[in-house]
Design an enzyme around this catalytic site. Structure first.
Site, mmCIF file in Angstrom:
data_model
loop_
_atom_site.group_PDB
_atom_site.id
_atom_site.type_symbol
_atom_site.label_atom_id
_atom_site.label_comp_id
_atom_site.label_asym_id
_atom_site.label_seq_id
_atom_site.Cartn_x
_atom_site.Cartn_y
_atom_site.Cartn_z
ATOM 1 N N GLU A 193 30.306 84.794 52.292
ATOM 2 C CA GLU A 193 30.165 85.503 51.013
ATOM 3 C C GLU A 193 28.805 85.184 50.409
ATOM 4 O O GLU A 193 28.229 84.113 50.640
ATOM 5 C CB GLU A 193 31.325 85.071 50.093
ATOM 6 C CG GLU A 193 31.256 85.520 48.664
ATOM 7 C CD GLU A 193 31.349 87.026 48.441
ATOM 8 O OE1 GLU A 193 30.585 87.759 49.091
ATOM 9 O OE2 GLU A 193 32.142 87.456 47.595
ATOM 10 N N ASP A 194 28.284 86.118 49.617
ATOM 11 C CA ASP A 194 26.978 85.874 48.999
ATOM 12 C C ASP A 194 27.046 84.799 47.922
ATOM 13 O O ASP A 194 26.231 83.900 47.878
ATOM 14 C CB ASP A 194 26.368 87.181 48.439
ATOM 15 C CG ASP A 194 27.300 87.928 47.481
ATOM 16 O OD1 ASP A 194 28.438 87.476 47.252
ATOM 17 O OD2 ASP A 194 26.880 88.983 46.960
ATOM 18 N N ASP A 243 31.379 82.735 42.466
ATOM 19 C CA ASP A 243 31.188 82.748 41.014
ATOM 20 C C ASP A 243 32.535 82.390 40.399
ATOM 21 O O ASP A 243 32.968 81.246 40.504
ATOM 22 C CB ASP A 243 30.674 84.138 40.612
ATOM 23 C CG ASP A 243 30.149 84.208 39.183
ATOM 24 O OD1 ASP A 243 30.524 83.360 38.381
ATOM 25 O OD2 ASP A 243 29.374 85.123 38.859
HETATM 26 P P1 XMP Z 1 33.467 86.408 41.524
HETATM 27 O O1 XMP Z 1 33.394 86.224 40.025
HETATM 28 O O2 XMP Z 1 34.560 87.333 41.942
HETATM 29 O O3 XMP Z 1 32.101 87.127 41.832
HETATM 30 O O4 XMP Z 1 33.454 85.075 42.233
HETATM 31 C C1 XMP Z 1 31.657 87.239 43.103
HETATM 32 C C2 XMP Z 1 31.031 88.565 43.334
HETATM 33 O O5 XMP Z 1 30.290 89.013 42.211
HETATM 34 C C3 XMP Z 1 28.965 89.269 42.534
HETATM 35 N N1 XMP Z 1 28.111 88.323 41.794
HETATM 36 C C4 XMP Z 1 26.804 88.420 41.661
HETATM 37 N N2 XMP Z 1 25.970 89.337 42.161
HETATM 38 N N3 XMP Z 1 24.167 88.178 41.181
HETATM 39 C C5 XMP Z 1 24.644 89.203 41.909
HETATM 40 O O6 XMP Z 1 23.859 90.005 42.370
HETATM 41 C C6 XMP Z 1 24.933 87.220 40.640
HETATM 42 O O7 XMP Z 1 24.438 86.301 39.982
HETATM 43 C C7 XMP Z 1 26.329 87.359 40.901
HETATM 44 N N4 XMP Z 1 27.394 86.613 40.547
HETATM 45 C C8 XMP Z 1 28.469 87.236 41.123
HETATM 46 C C9 XMP Z 1 28.851 89.084 44.024
HETATM 47 O O8 XMP Z 1 28.799 90.345 44.637
HETATM 48 C C10 XMP Z 1 30.093 88.388 44.470
HETATM 49 O O9 XMP Z 1 30.660 88.954 45.616
#
Ligand code: XMP
Ligand code: MG
Length: 186
Positions: A106-107, A110
């Site tokens: 995963e990228d 968060d």
């Molecule tokens: P959650 O909150 O579900 O978020 O853990 C994960 C997804 O949200 C996107 N994400 C970001 N994308 N910059 C981005 O370009 C950020 O700082 C960021 N924070 C969360 C990301 O696609 C991830 O899969």
């Protein structure tokens, strides 16, 4: 030359470069070497989460020296810079994961909402085990705590783009990872 209206700038829209191309390359090599050690003589399948993990997955796969396959799932929860309530899955896994050693790629970890959905979905396919590898882990309270075994970079709660990460589908192509200037989205 003037920019056409509505077309954003690129590097000028970053308030700071957090990790440059060389730092990313070194971190990916390091994680690839660890994974190659840990998955020796196992049946590794990388499952990348679209679209943000695309470049990370491509580089990580080539930094792994043990045999493996990869697949992709489509899942996302972000709209702009704020997480949305709903996580949407728009592409399922096509490889057979039963009894195999799955590593979700995963990228960014968060709130954990997106990863939790992918994690639960992967487990439905009855793999032998599931671990998680995130390019970035954000230092924020989690909605879901997950076993993230490999992390390349830890950051504070800033919105980042580049190396696959987007703001409104832009900036994914940047070779660095940078903090997006709040002026761009405020
Ligand atoms: P959650 O909150 O579900 O978020 O853990 C994960 C997804 O949200 C996107 N994400 C970001 N994308 N910059 C981005 O370009 C950020 O700082 C960021 N924070 C969360 C990301 O696609 C991830 O899969
Ligand atoms: Mg996104």
């Amino acid at each position: 030359m003037t920019r056409p209206a509505g077309v954003p700038r690129v590097h000028e829209d970053l308030s700071e470069v957090l990790f440059d191309e060389e730092e990313i390359r070194a971190a990916v090599e390091r994680i690839g070497a660890r994974i190659s050690e840990d998955y020796r003589d196992r049946d590794l399948v990388l499952v990348g989460v679209l679209k943000g993990s695309l470049f990370f997955l491509a580089d990580l796969s080539r930094a792994i020296s043990v045999p493996h396959q990869f697949d992709l799932v489509g899942a996302h929860s972000y709209r702009g810079v704020k997480p949305s309530e709903q996580v949407t899955v728009d592409k399922d896994i096509s490889l057979d994961l039963r009894g195999r050693d799955v590593l979700i790629v995963e990228d960014i970890y968060d709130s954990g909402k997106t990863l939790k959905v992918v994690y639960d979905m992967v487990r439905l396919y009855q793999p032998a085990n599931v671990e998680i590898c995130a390019l970035i882990s954000k230092n924020v309270p989690r909605e879901a705590d997950l076993p993230v075994k490999y992390v390349a970079f830890e950051i504070e709660d800033v919105f980042v783009v580049g190396y696959g990460l987007d703001y409104r589908e832009r900036y994914r192509h940047l070779k660095c990872i940078g903090a997006l200037n709040p002026e761009v989205y405020e």
